[in-house]
Design an enzyme around this catalytic site. Structure first.
Site, PDB file in Angstrom:
ATOM      1  N   ASP A  40       7.819  -0.399  -3.886  1.00 36.28           N
ATOM      2  CA  ASP A  40       8.885   0.496  -3.448  1.00 36.28           C
ATOM      3  C   ASP A  40      10.038  -0.325  -2.915  1.00 36.28           C
ATOM      4  OD1 ASP A  40       7.431  -0.389  -1.190  1.00 36.28           O
ATOM      5  OD2 ASP A  40       8.243   1.246   0.017  1.00 36.28           O
TER       6      ASP A  40
ATOM      7  N   ASP B  73      -1.034   0.224  10.348  1.00 35.76           N
ATOM      8  CA  ASP B  73      -1.126  -1.230  10.393  1.00 35.76           C
ATOM      9  C   ASP B  73       0.070  -1.769  11.138  1.00 35.76           C
ATOM     10  OD1 ASP B  73       0.826  -3.080   8.456  1.00 35.76           O
ATOM     11  OD2 ASP B  73       0.805  -0.956   7.914  1.00 35.76           O
TER      12      ASP B  73
ATOM     13  N   ASP C 273      -0.501  -4.605   0.517  1.00 40.66           N
ATOM     14  CA  ASP C 273       0.874  -4.118   0.421  1.00 40.66           C
ATOM     15  C   ASP C 273       1.508  -4.742  -0.819  1.00 40.66           C
ATOM     16  OD1 ASP C 273       3.347  -3.081   0.847  1.00 40.66           O
ATOM     17  OD2 ASP C 273       3.783  -4.233   2.648  1.00 40.66           O
ATOM     18  N   SER C 274       2.373  -3.991  -1.462  1.00 40.32           N
ATOM     19  CA  SER C 274       2.886  -4.393  -2.781  1.00 40.32           C
ATOM     20  C   SER C 274       3.987  -5.434  -2.740  1.00 40.32           C
ATOM     21  CB  SER C 274       3.417  -3.160  -3.509  1.00 40.32           C
ATOM     22  OG  SER C 274       4.537  -2.636  -2.803  1.00 40.32           O
ATOM     23  N   GLY C 275       4.544  -5.678  -1.573  1.00 44.78           N
ATOM     24  CA  GLY C 275       5.700  -6.571  -1.489  1.00 44.78           C
ATOM     25  C   GLY C 275       6.998  -5.831  -1.247  1.00 44.78           C
ATOM     26  N   GLY C 276       6.930  -4.509  -1.138  1.00 44.10           N
ATOM     27  CA  GLY C 276       8.142  -3.725  -0.917  1.00 44.10           C
ATOM     28  C   GLY C 276       8.851  -4.074   0.379  1.00 44.10           C
ATOM     29  N   PHE C 277       8.087  -4.371   1.429  1.00 45.23           N
ATOM     30  CA  PHE C 277       8.715  -4.726   2.701  1.00 45.23           C
ATOM     31  C   PHE C 277       9.493  -6.022   2.571  1.00 45.23           C
ATOM     32  CE2 PHE C 277       8.769  -6.782   6.891  1.00 45.23           C
ATOM     33  CZ  PHE C 277       9.370  -5.784   7.637  1.00 45.23           C
TER      34      PHE C 277
END
Length: 375
Positions: free
Chosen positions: A147, A267, A93-97
């Site tokens: 995002d 996930d 995951d890119s870190g958007g969360f």
């Protein structure tokens, strides 16, 4: 290992889809549930247990691995697969969360997000380009665009602004990903619960072109009814020949319902988090092992399961471990839950292949509802 990334759709049953995602580290059978290994570990489990349970892929997280031990350090040690000893695919995951969940220690601009580390207070910038660079250094098989995810409730203006920023970041993320043999880059659909915004996001991402598409910004407080309605509005606008990933979802029921709407990948931290708090997911529904009624129950959670955590240990023993605060109890229930989730996904795949998904869906939900004589 294969040098090409791709997706093959083998069968459909209604909107439910049976497929295979091909990566350089092996195939992912879909529908798939991906255990969350945020910092390179699925909490409470050996990775051998995760693999034996039936998982084809696990997750890592760009933000957390960026802070500790650092992407450059992981790369110097051979990449994330080598570092943690996992030979199968990894999605990062890119870190958007974290842009949403750590809102008190970050600032957002057109360039990206600036974080104050929750570990040591140091400042870090996470732009689309840096997010993709970190994922390349980690060597993950599926790399997510950066995002902006926003919590529910929100205004329409907030949803629109975050969706449009995410689309601009998607273009930059796609360009920064470049060409990586055997690896794929996924775009993330945003837009709150607004069908018009969701469609615009999906169409914008499709025009950019990704190896797969995720639906983000759900399971953030909107409830199951709105979540499923939003998936139903969104999935038809995603390319049928690419995998569809619903981020951060969810309960076994959420997964069943989302598969029925055409989702391929999932996930969630729920299986391991619930296990650490004494809750088991089984064929018979949820079982709270902290409940006193299990104190003298000699039965295992599921005598027919091939997973020892479900079939070998009595409920009385698991209850004792949880009430005593023993780490073993948390580990066993986390293992049991990951095993059940993988068993559920295997059942879903088999049912789609046999053209009986709706029967399987109804039978599974009825079994959860019926439970056992003393569940």
């Amino acid at each position: 290992m294969t040098s090409r990334f791709g997706f093959t759709l083998h069968a459909t049953d209604g909107e439910a889809r049976l497929g295979t995602v091909r990566t350089r580290h092996g195939d992912i059978r879909t529908p798939a549930f991906m255990p969350v290994g945020t910092v390179g570990t699925v909490k409470g489990l050996y990775l051998d247990q995760v693999e034996e349970a039936g998982a084809d892929i696990i997750l890592g997280n760009t933000y957390h691995l960026m802070l500790r031990p650092g992407a450059e350090q992981v790369a110097a040690l051979g990449g994330l697969h080598e570092f943690i000893g996992w030979k199968r695919p990894i999605l990062t995951d890119s870190g958007g969360f974290q842009i949403m969940s750590l809102s008190k220690i970050r600032k957002i601009s057109e360039q990206g997000a600036v974080f104050q580390s929750h570990i040591d207070g140091k400042r870090h910038e996470l732009s689309p380009e840096r997010a993709m660079e970190i994922q390349r250094l980690l060597g993950s098989d599926i790399q997510m665009q950066l995002d902006q995810c926003i919590a529910f409730p929100h205004t329409e203006k907030q949803a629109e602004k975050a969706m449009e920023l995410s689309l601009r970041w998607a273009e930059r993320s796609r360009a920064a990903f470049g060409r990586q043999e055997g690896r794929g880059c996924f775009g993330i659909v945003q837009g709150g619960i607004n069908p018009v915004l969701r469609r615009a996001s999906a169409e914008g991402l499709t025009a950019i072109g990704f190896e797969g598409y995720a639906i983000g910004g759900l399971a953030v407080g909107e409830g199951q009814k709105l979540m499923l309605a939003t998936i139903g509005h969104t999935a038809p606008h995603l390319p049928a020949d690419r995998p569809r990933y619903l981020m951060g979802v969810g309960t076994p029921e959420d997964i069943l319902e989302a598969v029925a709407l055409g989702i391929d990948m999932f996930d969630c931290v729920l299986p391991t988090r619930s296990g650490r708090h004494g809750q088991a997911f089984t064929r018979f529904g949820k079982v709270n092992l902290r409940n006193a009624r299990h104190a003298a129950d000699r039965r295992p959670l599921d005598a027919e399961s091939p997973c020892p955590a479900l079939s070998r240990y009595s409920r009385a023993y698991l209850h004792h471990l949880m009430r005593s605060g023993e780490l073993l109890g948390m580990m066993l229930l986390s293992w049991a839950n990951i095993a059940y989730y993988q068993s559920l996904m295997a059942g879903i795949r088999a049912a789609i292949a046999e053209g009986r998904f709706e029967d399987f869906r109804a039978e599974t939900k009825e079994q959860w509802k019926r439970g056992e004589a003393v569940a």
